[in-house]
Design a protein around this motif. Structure first.
Motif, PDB file in Angstrom:
ATOM      1  N   LEU A  69      13.319   5.331  13.187  1.00  0.00           N
ATOM      2  CA  LEU A  69      13.030   5.634  14.590  1.00  0.00           C
ATOM      3  C   LEU A  69      13.182   7.119  14.907  1.00  0.00           C
ATOM      4  CD1 LEU A  69      14.486   2.592  16.552  1.00  0.00           C
ATOM      5  CD2 LEU A  69      12.103   3.162  16.108  1.00  0.00           C
ATOM      6  N   ALA A  70      14.085   7.810  14.230  1.00  0.00           N
ATOM      7  CA  ALA A  70      14.226   9.255  14.464  1.00  0.00           C
ATOM      8  C   ALA A  70      12.936   9.980  14.075  1.00  0.00           C
ATOM      9  CB  ALA A  70      15.408   9.810  13.686  1.00  0.00           C
ATOM     10  N   THR A  71      12.307   9.550  13.002  1.00  0.00           N
ATOM     11  CA  THR A  71      11.040  10.144  12.569  1.00  0.00           C
ATOM     12  C   THR A  71       9.941   9.817  13.568  1.00  0.00           C
ATOM     13  OG1 THR A  71      11.735   9.918  10.263  1.00  0.00           O
ATOM     14  CG2 THR A  71       9.390  10.236  10.656  1.00  0.00           C
ATOM     15  N   VAL A  72       9.946   8.590  14.069  1.00  0.00           N
ATOM     16  CA  VAL A  72       8.962   8.182  15.076  1.00  0.00           C
ATOM     17  C   VAL A  72       9.144   9.015  16.345  1.00  0.00           C
ATOM     18  CG1 VAL A  72       8.138   6.277  16.521  1.00  0.00           C
ATOM     19  CG2 VAL A  72       8.801   5.850  14.140  1.00  0.00           C
ATOM     20  N   ARG A  73      10.399   9.210  16.758  1.00  0.00           N
ATOM     21  CA  ARG A  73      10.673  10.010  17.964  1.00  0.00           C
ATOM     22  C   ARG A  73      10.142  11.435  17.795  1.00  0.00           C
ATOM     23  NH1 ARG A  73      15.999   9.667  18.305  1.00  0.00           N
ATOM     24  NH2 ARG A  73      16.214  11.502  17.017  1.00  0.00           N
ATOM     25  N   ASP A  74      10.367  12.036  16.629  1.00  0.00           N
ATOM     26  CA  ASP A  74       9.872  13.387  16.374  1.00  0.00           C
ATOM     27  C   ASP A  74       8.353  13.438  16.445  1.00  0.00           C
ATOM     28  OD1 ASP A  74      12.508  14.141  16.035  1.00  0.00           O
ATOM     29  OD2 ASP A  74      12.393  14.191  13.836  1.00  0.00           O
ATOM     30  N   ALA A  75       7.707  12.404  15.914  1.00  0.00           N
ATOM     31  CA  ALA A  75       6.243  12.343  15.951  1.00  0.00           C
ATOM     32  C   ALA A  75       5.743  12.197  17.381  1.00  0.00           C
ATOM     33  CB  ALA A  75       5.744  11.186  15.092  1.00  0.00           C
ATOM     34  N   LEU A  76       6.365  11.302  18.133  1.00  0.00           N
ATOM     35  CA  LEU A  76       5.932  11.083  19.522  1.00  0.00           C
ATOM     36  C   LEU A  76       6.149  12.321  20.381  1.00  0.00           C
ATOM     37  CD1 LEU A  76       7.141   7.416  20.071  1.00  0.00           C
ATOM     38  CD2 LEU A  76       4.785   8.221  19.892  1.00  0.00           C
ATOM     39  N   ALA A  77       7.132  13.134  20.030  1.00  0.00           N
ATOM     40  CA  ALA A  77       7.382  14.366  20.789  1.00  0.00           C
ATOM     41  C   ALA A  77       6.210  15.340  20.660  1.00  0.00           C
ATOM     42  CB  ALA A  77       8.671  15.024  20.302  1.00  0.00           C
ATOM     43  N   GLN A  78       5.385  15.173  19.641  1.00  0.00           N
ATOM     44  CA  GLN A  78       4.232  16.044  19.439  1.00  0.00           C
ATOM     45  C   GLN A  78       3.009  15.593  20.235  1.00  0.00           C
ATOM     46  OE1 GLN A  78       3.408  16.712  15.247  1.00  0.00           O
ATOM     47  NE2 GLN A  78       5.543  16.262  14.764  1.00  0.00           N
ATOM     48  N   LEU A  79       3.100  14.411  20.821  1.00  0.00           N
ATOM     49  CA  LEU A  79       1.964  13.881  21.580  1.00  0.00           C
ATOM     50  C   LEU A  79       1.994  14.381  23.015  1.00  0.00           C
ATOM     51  CD1 LEU A  79       1.904  10.170  20.394  1.00  0.00           C
ATOM     52  CD2 LEU A  79       0.408  12.038  19.683  1.00  0.00           C
ATOM     53  N   PRO A  80       0.829  14.458  23.626  1.00  0.00           N
ATOM     54  CA  PRO A  80       0.774  14.892  25.028  1.00  0.00           C
ATOM     55  C   PRO A  80       1.411  13.852  25.946  1.00  0.00           C
ATOM     56  CG  PRO A  80      -1.365  14.116  24.294  1.00  0.00           C
ATOM     57  CD  PRO A  80      -0.479  14.130  23.083  1.00  0.00           C
ATOM     58  N   GLU A  81       2.097  14.328  26.957  1.00  0.00           N
ATOM     59  CA  GLU A  81       2.710  13.425  27.928  1.00  0.00           C
ATOM     60  C   GLU A  81       1.664  12.919  28.909  1.00  0.00           C
ATOM     61  OE1 GLU A  81       5.822  12.174  28.417  1.00  0.00           O
ATOM     62  OE2 GLU A  81       6.368  13.036  26.482  1.00  0.00           O
ATOM     63  N   GLU A  82       1.836  11.692  29.316  1.00  0.00           N
ATOM     64  CA  GLU A  82       1.061  11.061  30.383  1.00  0.00           C
ATOM     65  C   GLU A  82      -0.441  11.021  30.144  1.00  0.00           C
ATOM     66  OE1 GLU A  82       2.242  12.259  34.280  1.00  0.00           O
ATOM     67  OE2 GLU A  82       4.352  12.182  33.764  1.00  0.00           O
ATOM     68  N   ARG A  83      -0.830  10.969  28.891  1.00  0.00           N
ATOM     69  CA  ARG A  83      -2.216  10.630  28.586  1.00  0.00           C
ATOM     70  C   ARG A  83      -2.195   9.792  27.325  1.00  0.00           C
ATOM     71  NH1 ARG A  83      -4.708  12.676  24.139  1.00  0.00           N
ATOM     72  NH2 ARG A  83      -4.378  14.848  23.583  1.00  0.00           N
ATOM     73  N   THR A  84      -3.131   8.905  27.224  1.00  0.00           N
ATOM     74  CA  THR A  84      -3.200   8.050  26.049  1.00  0.00           C
ATOM     75  C   THR A  84      -3.586   8.916  24.854  1.00  0.00           C
ATOM     76  OG1 THR A  84      -3.853   6.180  27.404  1.00  0.00           O
ATOM     77  CG2 THR A  84      -4.321   6.028  25.048  1.00  0.00           C
ATOM     78  N   PRO A  85      -2.792   8.884  23.803  1.00  0.00           N
ATOM     79  CA  PRO A  85      -3.134   9.683  22.617  1.00  0.00           C
ATOM     80  C   PRO A  85      -4.478   9.257  22.037  1.00  0.00           C
ATOM     81  CG  PRO A  85      -0.875   8.918  22.519  1.00  0.00           C
ATOM     82  CD  PRO A  85      -1.517   8.209  23.661  1.00  0.00           C
ATOM     83  N   THR A  86      -5.190  10.206  21.492  1.00  0.00           N
ATOM     84  CA  THR A  86      -6.504   9.942  20.906  1.00  0.00           C
ATOM     85  C   THR A  86      -6.353   9.478  19.470  1.00  0.00           C
ATOM     86  OG1 THR A  86      -6.697  12.190  20.068  1.00  0.00           O
ATOM     87  CG2 THR A  86      -7.520  11.780  22.314  1.00  0.00           C
ATOM     88  N   ASN A  87      -7.459   9.024  18.898  1.00  0.00           N
ATOM     89  CA  ASN A  87      -7.461   8.644  17.487  1.00  0.00           C
ATOM     90  C   ASN A  87      -7.060   9.835  16.620  1.00  0.00           C
ATOM     91  OD1 ASN A  87      -8.240   6.048  18.048  1.00  0.00           O
ATOM     92  ND2 ASN A  87     -10.406   6.402  17.649  1.00  0.00           N
ATOM     93  N   GLU A  88      -7.491  11.025  17.003  1.00  0.00           N
ATOM     94  CA  GLU A  88      -7.148  12.226  16.242  1.00  0.00           C
ATOM     95  C   GLU A  88      -5.642  12.496  16.297  1.00  0.00           C
ATOM     96  OE1 GLU A  88      -9.658  12.230  18.633  1.00  0.00           O
ATOM     97  OE2 GLU A  88     -11.254  12.021  17.135  1.00  0.00           O
ATOM     98  N   ASP A  89      -5.034  12.269  17.466  1.00  0.00           N
ATOM     99  CA  ASP A  89      -3.576  12.433  17.588  1.00  0.00           C
ATOM    100  C   ASP A  89      -2.858  11.515  16.611  1.00  0.00           C
ATOM    101  OD1 ASP A  89      -3.713  14.284  19.732  1.00  0.00           O
ATOM    102  OD2 ASP A  89      -3.734  12.676  21.214  1.00  0.00           O
ATOM    103  N   TRP A  90      -3.256  10.247  16.608  1.00  0.00           N
ATOM    104  CA  TRP A  90      -2.593   9.269  15.744  1.00  0.00           C
ATOM    105  C   TRP A  90      -2.845   9.582  14.270  1.00  0.00           C
ATOM    106  CZ3 TRP A  90       0.965   7.451  18.388  1.00  0.00           C
ATOM    107  CH2 TRP A  90       0.797   6.929  19.658  1.00  0.00           C
ATOM    108  N   ALA A  91      -4.071   9.986  13.934  1.00  0.00           N
ATOM    109  CA  ALA A  91      -4.401  10.303  12.539  1.00  0.00           C
ATOM    110  C   ALA A  91      -3.547  11.474  12.043  1.00  0.00           C
ATOM    111  CB  ALA A  91      -5.883  10.626  12.407  1.00  0.00           C
ATOM    112  N   ARG A  92      -3.379  12.477  12.870  1.00  0.00           N
ATOM    113  CA  ARG A  92      -2.575  13.642  12.497  1.00  0.00           C
ATOM    114  C   ARG A  92      -1.128  13.232  12.237  1.00  0.00           C
ATOM    115  NH1 ARG A  92       0.129  16.309  16.106  1.00  0.00           N
ATOM    116  NH2 ARG A  92      -1.265  15.728  17.796  1.00  0.00           N
TER     117      ARG A  92
END
Length: 154
Positions: A69-92
Motif C-alpha cells: 500500500l505504501a507503493t500504491v500511495r506513492d503512485a497515487l500521489a503522482q496522479l492529478p487530483e479531482e479528475r479521473t486518471p486517464t489510461n496514459e496515467d495508469w499505464a505510466r
C-alpha cells in the motif's frame, strides 16, 4: 451494481462501497493511509468525488498482485487530483511495477515447483532448501547458518 446518476458528483461512503465492492472499513482504512480523500459535510459525513471510484479500483487491483500500500500511495500521489486518471496515467504508473511483478512471478514459480519437496521432509535446510535459501545466497556469503543470531562467548 448500483448506478450513480450523472448529476451526483459526490458519493457517500456507502455508495462508494456498493459501487467499488470495497468494504466501508477498507475505504476508511484507505483514507487513513492517504490513498483516497474525502471532504466532510457540515454534519461531519464523508463525501467522495466520483474520481475516487477509479482510485479504489486501482488500489484493489494493486493489492491483488501484492503491491504494498505504501507503493500504491506513492503512485497515487503522482496522479492529478479531482479528475479521473486517464489510461496514459495508469499505464505510466503500472509500468514502474513490471520488474517487481516479474520477480514476484519468478519467486512464486520457484515456490510452486519446489513446494512438494518440503512437504514430506519439513527440513527447510539452509543448505538444500530452495524455499528458505533460494540460489544458496547464504552459502555464497558465509559458511554455516547465519539466520540465527550469533552467541557471544563469555
Amino acid at each position: 451494481m448500483p448506478q450513480i446518476p450523472e448529476k451526483i458528483h459526490e458519493l457517500t461512503v456507502g455508495q462508494l462501497s456498493a459501487r467499488s465492492g470495497a468494504a466501508v472499513s477498507a475505504l476508511h482504512f484507505y483514507e487513513a493511509k492517504g490513498l483516497i480523500s474525502s471532504r466532510r459535510t457540515s454534519g461531519n459525513q464523508r463525501r467522495y468525488g466520483r474520481d475516487v471510484l477509479r482510485r479504489v479500483a486501482f488500489i484493489r487491483a494493486a493489492q491483488r498482485v501484492g503491491i504494498p500500500l505504501a507503493t500504491v500511495r506513492d503512485a497515487l500521489a503522482q496522479l492529478p487530483e479531482e479528475r479521473t486518471p486517464t489510461n496514459e496515467d495508469w499505464a505510466r504508473l503500472s509500468s514502474t511495477w513490471r520488474a517487481e511483478l516479474d520477480e514476484r512471478i519468478k519467486q512464486l514459480g520457484r515456490l510452486r515447483d519446489h513446494l512438494t519437496d518440503c512437504i514430506g521432509c519439513g527440513c527447510l535446510s539452509l543448505e538444500n532448501c530452495v524455499l528458505s535459501n533460494p540460489d544458496d545466497v547464504f552459502g555464497e556469503r558465509l559458511t554455516g547458518s547465519r539466520l540465527m543470531p550469533e552467541r557471544k562467548e563469555a
